[in-house]
Design a protein around this motif. Structure first.
Motif, PDB file in Angstrom:
ATOM      1  N   ARG A 124      91.017  88.542 103.885  1.00 21.90           N
ATOM      2  CA  ARG A 124      91.294  89.630 104.829  1.00 21.90           C
ATOM      3  C   ARG A 124      91.127  89.071 106.230  1.00 21.90           C
ATOM      4  NH1 ARG A 124      85.697  91.845 103.952  1.00 21.90           N
ATOM      5  NH2 ARG A 124      84.722  91.583 105.975  1.00 21.90           N
ATOM      6  N   GLU A 150      90.821  98.456 106.122  1.00 26.60           N
ATOM      7  CA  GLU A 150      91.569  99.692 106.367  1.00 26.60           C
ATOM      8  C   GLU A 150      90.613 100.846 106.666  1.00 26.60           C
ATOM      9  OE1 GLU A 150      94.612 102.774 104.090  1.00 26.60           O
ATOM     10  OE2 GLU A 150      94.093 100.860 103.126  1.00 26.60           O
ATOM     11  N   VAL A 179      96.686 103.509 111.343  1.00 30.50           N
ATOM     12  CA  VAL A 179      96.711 102.411 110.384  1.00 30.50           C
ATOM     13  C   VAL A 179      98.052 102.384 109.666  1.00 30.50           C
ATOM     14  CG1 VAL A 179      95.657 101.484 108.279  1.00 30.50           C
ATOM     15  CG2 VAL A 179      94.224 102.518 110.048  1.00 30.50           C
ATOM     16  N   VAL A 213      99.700 100.110 106.607  1.00 31.38           N
ATOM     17  CA  VAL A 213      99.371  99.125 105.581  1.00 31.38           C
ATOM     18  C   VAL A 213     100.637  98.334 105.256  1.00 31.38           C
ATOM     19  CG1 VAL A 213      98.591  98.790 103.201  1.00 31.38           C
ATOM     20  CG2 VAL A 213      97.548 100.578 104.633  1.00 31.38           C
ATOM     21  N   ARG A 260     102.102  94.915 102.921  1.00 30.23           N
ATOM     22  CA  ARG A 260     101.792  94.073 101.771  1.00 30.23           C
ATOM     23  C   ARG A 260     102.673  92.829 101.830  1.00 30.23           C
ATOM     24  NH1 ARG A 260      98.316  97.301  99.848  1.00 30.23           N
ATOM     25  NH2 ARG A 260      98.638  99.400  99.167  1.00 30.23           N
TER      26      ARG A 260
END
Length: 129
Positions: free
Chosen positions: A92, A97, A107, A109, A111
């Protein structure tokens, strides 16, 4: 147990001052956030420039230099990833988060496929963890 207590750059015998490249008090080449030295059209990367001694930091240095030489404006990041070399690997960077949400940040996210991770490709193991 093996413990590394630090490494020193081997720059003393390179006559860098002749080229206009300055080092700091520990012998690391002085660079800015684009890895440029004090000498025109001269950059330093990796251990000699004092970058953290991690493979992923060397890759970051490469990206910065590649962009700079191509006329871009990519700069080094102060964020250093945290990782654990387990199988599968864990990593990380920055806040989690949950920490970001608690701090009031918007936020988003994202991937990344394991196939896009250089270490996974090098090990020829792009299985999804």
């Amino acid at each position: 147990m093996l413990a590394a207590t630090g490494r020193s750059p081997v720059t003393g015998d390179l006559s860098l001052e002749t080229a206009g490249v300055r080092t700091d008090e520990r012998g690391f080449v002085r660079v800015d956030d684009r890895l440029a030295t004090d000498a025109a059209r001269t950059w330093a990367a990796g251990d000699v420039a004092g970058s953290p001694q991690f493979t992923h930091m060397s890759l970051d240095d490469y990206r910065i230099l590649k962009a700079t030489i191509a006329g871009g404006d990519l700069r080094t990041s102060a964020l250093i990833p945290w990782n654990r070399f387990t199988d599968p690997g864990l990593a990380r960077v920055g806040l989690t988060e949950q920490q970001a949400r608690v701090a009031g940040h918007d936020v988003r996210v994202a991937r990344l496929l394991v196939a896009a991770v250089p270490r996974a490709r090098t090990l020829r193991d792009t299985r999804r963890p």
